[in-house]
Design a protein around this motif. Structure first.
Motif, PDB file in Angstrom:
ATOM      1  N   GLY A   8      48.978 -16.700  -2.638  1.00  0.00           N
ATOM      2  CA  GLY A   8      49.949 -17.610  -3.095  1.00  0.00           C
ATOM      3  C   GLY A   8      50.233 -18.501  -1.911  1.00  0.00           C
ATOM      4  O   GLY A   8      50.967 -19.859  -2.416  1.00  0.00           O
ATOM      5  N   GLN A   9      50.012 -18.314  -0.756  1.00  0.00           N
ATOM      6  CA  GLN A   9      50.597 -19.003   0.257  1.00  0.00           C
ATOM      7  C   GLN A   9      49.436 -20.188   0.494  1.00  0.00           C
ATOM      8  O   GLN A   9      49.817 -20.994   1.364  1.00  0.00           O
ATOM      9  N   LEU A  10      48.281 -20.015  -0.033  1.00  0.00           N
ATOM     10  CA  LEU A  10      47.281 -21.129   0.145  1.00  0.00           C
ATOM     11  C   LEU A  10      47.764 -22.476  -0.324  1.00  0.00           C
ATOM     12  O   LEU A  10      47.582 -23.505   0.188  1.00  0.00           O
ATOM     13  N   ASP A  11      48.677 -22.584  -1.248  1.00  0.00           N
ATOM     14  CA  ASP A  11      49.162 -23.775  -1.802  1.00  0.00           C
ATOM     15  C   ASP A  11      50.109 -24.347  -0.965  1.00  0.00           C
ATOM     16  O   ASP A  11      50.416 -25.713  -0.888  1.00  0.00           O
ATOM     17  N   LEU A  12      50.896 -23.653   0.168  1.00  0.00           N
ATOM     18  CA  LEU A  12      51.602 -24.248   1.203  1.00  0.00           C
ATOM     19  C   LEU A  12      50.811 -24.776   2.059  1.00  0.00           C
ATOM     20  O   LEU A  12      51.211 -25.528   3.327  1.00  0.00           O
ATOM     21  N   TRP A  19      31.445 -25.186  -1.262  1.00  0.00           N
ATOM     22  CA  TRP A  19      32.626 -24.597  -1.112  1.00  0.00           C
ATOM     23  C   TRP A  19      33.794 -25.562  -1.072  1.00  0.00           C
ATOM     24  O   TRP A  19      34.930 -25.017  -1.561  1.00  0.00           O
ATOM     25  N   THR A  20      33.677 -26.665  -0.512  1.00  0.00           N
ATOM     26  CA  THR A  20      34.555 -27.620  -0.227  1.00  0.00           C
ATOM     27  C   THR A  20      35.368 -28.114  -1.534  1.00  0.00           C
ATOM     28  O   THR A  20      36.461 -28.105  -1.707  1.00  0.00           O
ATOM     29  N   ALA A  21      34.250 -28.614  -2.681  1.00  0.00           N
ATOM     30  CA  ALA A  21      34.712 -28.738  -3.708  1.00  0.00           C
ATOM     31  C   ALA A  21      35.628 -27.925  -4.584  1.00  0.00           C
ATOM     32  O   ALA A  21      36.522 -28.135  -5.305  1.00  0.00           O
ATOM     33  N   GLU A  22      35.141 -26.473  -4.434  1.00  0.00           N
ATOM     34  CA  GLU A  22      35.756 -25.297  -4.898  1.00  0.00           C
ATOM     35  C   GLU A  22      37.248 -25.351  -4.386  1.00  0.00           C
ATOM     36  O   GLU A  22      38.074 -25.140  -5.344  1.00  0.00           O
ATOM     37  N   VAL A  23      37.336 -25.205  -3.211  1.00  0.00           N
ATOM     38  CA  VAL A  23      38.723 -25.263  -2.766  1.00  0.00           C
ATOM     39  C   VAL A  23      39.494 -26.349  -2.887  1.00  0.00           C
ATOM     40  O   VAL A  23      40.824 -26.414  -3.421  1.00  0.00           O
ATOM     41  N   LEU A  24      39.046 -27.589  -3.005  1.00  0.00           N
ATOM     42  CA  LEU A  24      39.827 -28.751  -3.436  1.00  0.00           C
ATOM     43  C   LEU A  24      40.396 -28.760  -5.051  1.00  0.00           C
ATOM     44  O   LEU A  24      41.410 -29.166  -5.212  1.00  0.00           O
ATOM     45  N   ALA A  25      39.429 -28.038  -5.660  1.00  0.00           N
ATOM     46  CA  ALA A  25      40.020 -27.930  -7.357  1.00  0.00           C
ATOM     47  C   ALA A  25      41.058 -27.005  -7.225  1.00  0.00           C
ATOM     48  O   ALA A  25      41.942 -27.010  -8.333  1.00  0.00           O
ATOM     49  N   ARG A  26      40.855 -25.886  -6.682  1.00  0.00           N
ATOM     50  CA  ARG A  26      42.015 -25.077  -6.844  1.00  0.00           C
ATOM     51  C   ARG A  26      43.398 -25.670  -6.319  1.00  0.00           C
ATOM     52  O   ARG A  26      44.248 -25.187  -6.472  1.00  0.00           O
ATOM     53  N   HIS A  27      43.073 -26.261  -5.037  1.00  0.00           N
ATOM     54  CA  HIS A  27      44.171 -26.771  -4.178  1.00  0.00           C
ATOM     55  C   HIS A  27      44.256 -28.121  -3.865  1.00  0.00           C
ATOM     56  O   HIS A  27      43.896 -28.675  -2.875  1.00  0.00           O
ATOM     57  N   PRO A  28      44.491 -29.038  -4.824  1.00  0.00           N
ATOM     58  CA  PRO A  28      44.379 -30.483  -4.798  1.00  0.00           C
ATOM     59  C   PRO A  28      45.309 -31.271  -3.756  1.00  0.00           C
ATOM     60  O   PRO A  28      44.924 -32.386  -3.567  1.00  0.00           O
ATOM     61  N   ALA A  29      46.293 -30.686  -3.543  1.00  0.00           N
ATOM     62  CA  ALA A  29      47.263 -31.212  -2.488  1.00  0.00           C
ATOM     63  C   ALA A  29      46.742 -30.860  -0.982  1.00  0.00           C
ATOM     64  O   ALA A  29      47.402 -31.464  -0.121  1.00  0.00           O
ATOM     65  N   LEU A  30      45.644 -30.134  -0.839  1.00  0.00           N
ATOM     66  CA  LEU A  30      45.143 -29.681   0.583  1.00  0.00           C
ATOM     67  C   LEU A  30      44.809 -31.032   1.350  1.00  0.00           C
ATOM     68  O   LEU A  30      44.136 -31.783   0.663  1.00  0.00           O
TER      69      LEU A  30
END
Length: 326
Positions: free
Chosen positions: A273-277, A298-309
């Motif tokens: 849950g901390q990943l969104d921060l 992998w980058t695309a998957e991470v961006l899809a899950r955390h768009p504010a990253l």
């Protein structure tokens, strides 16, 4: 251990000590007054209280921290309990050293030992390694024993003061005590031949004519520093375009002086849950790991899950594969 000194750099690499890093080794014997016991007899376990501070104050990329615990500690409490007690420190990068197979290699590799009245701490002093006493129950020792003389004169860790300064000062200004190496062996390098001669005399058997040889210390299994706890990253602009980056496993740490801070999270963090921060998400992986697919996937998957990253990257050895902010 003296014979293994030429392989010190190999031991350090196996233990995940990088170039320019310092290895701080904590050691506890089996006793209620040991570093894992109540230390100063105040009722608090010294090592569990010390580790969070040590892991927090020492920059993650400048120090490697490891621990050697007496075999009876593992037997008495059980491996599961030991790992539970030290779980937070392990997620911050602590290496737990095998107390039967790899403790000697870790001693040879160490830049400083934080220990107690146990024999491993004394061996560290005999090797000339700087030692800070985190627990020192002098009253429980024979006053005539060599270890008692060492305990009386060795520097002690001041837990009320910043730890990094004590570590660095002792490493840089250390002068080995002559007592521990002199007591440990009056004939360094001759132990194998002399001990074999005594053993065969006790058996009443003729000693073999071939030389007495030591079994070399094996290389420890690779132990990379894997940190999945959140990292507080401080950045400062130096002369020109150079940027200084300092990482701490203490997310409450604030910059000292000019600079900026951000939060970096390993994708395998215990608290997803901390990943969104996070400002940065990263993981350790080979770029061709079939489980993750190419870095771009992998980058695309991470961006899809955390768009504010803001930033994401895969670390492979000393290289970081990342896509910068658009």
């Amino acid at each position: 251990m003296l014979a293994a000194r030429p392989y010190r750099d190999r031991f350090r690499r196996a233990l995940g000590v990088g170039r320019g890093q310092r290895l701080v080794l904590l050691n506890s014997t089996w006793s209620t007054r040991s570093l894992l016991g109540d230390g100063d007899n105040d009722g608090d376990d010294s090592l569990p209280a010390l580790l969070p501070r040590l892991m927090s104050e020492l920059p993650a990329d400048e120090y490697r921290v490891a621990a050697v615990l007496h075999p009876n500690i593992w037997h008495g409490h059980g491996p599961g309990q030991i790992r539970a007690w030290l779980d937070r420190a392990r997620r911050c990068g602590l290496a737990l050293i095998d107390p039967l197979e790899d403790w000697r290699q870790a001693l040879v590799a160490a830049d400083l030992v934080i220990g107690d009245h146990g024999s491993v701490t004394y061996y560290a002093a005999a090797l000339g390694t700087p030692v800070l006493l985190g627990a020192a129950p002098l009253e429980s020792l024979d006053p005539q024993a060599p270890i008692a003389g060492f305990i009386r004169t060795a520097p002690r860790l001041d837990t009320r003061s910043p730890l990094r300064g004590q570590v660095d000062t002792l490493i840089e200004d250390h002068t080995p005590q002559p007592g521990p190496p002199r007591f440990t062996s009056s004939v360094p390098g001759e132990a194998a031949a002399r001990l074999r001669r005594v053993f065969y005399e006790l058996m009443g058997a003729p000693e073999p004519p071939r030389p007495a040889l030591l079994v070399p210390l094996p290389l420890p299994a690779p132990e990379p520093a894997r940190r999945t706890a959140p990292l507080r990253v401080l950045t400062r602009l130096r002369a020109g375009a150079e940027v200084a980056v300092t990482r701490y496993t203490d997310t409450a740490r604030e910059p000292d002086g000019a600079g900026e801070a951000h939060l970096a999270m390993h994708e395998d963090t215990r608290d997803p849950g901390q990943l969104d921060l996070a400002d940065v998400i990263f993981r350790d992986s080979a770029p061709d790991d079939p489980r993750l697919g190419p870095p771009g996937r992998w980058t695309a998957e991470v961006l899809a899950r955390h768009p504010a990253l803001r930033t994401r990257g895969i670390r492979h050895g000393a290289r970081v594969l990342r896509r910068p902010d658009p």
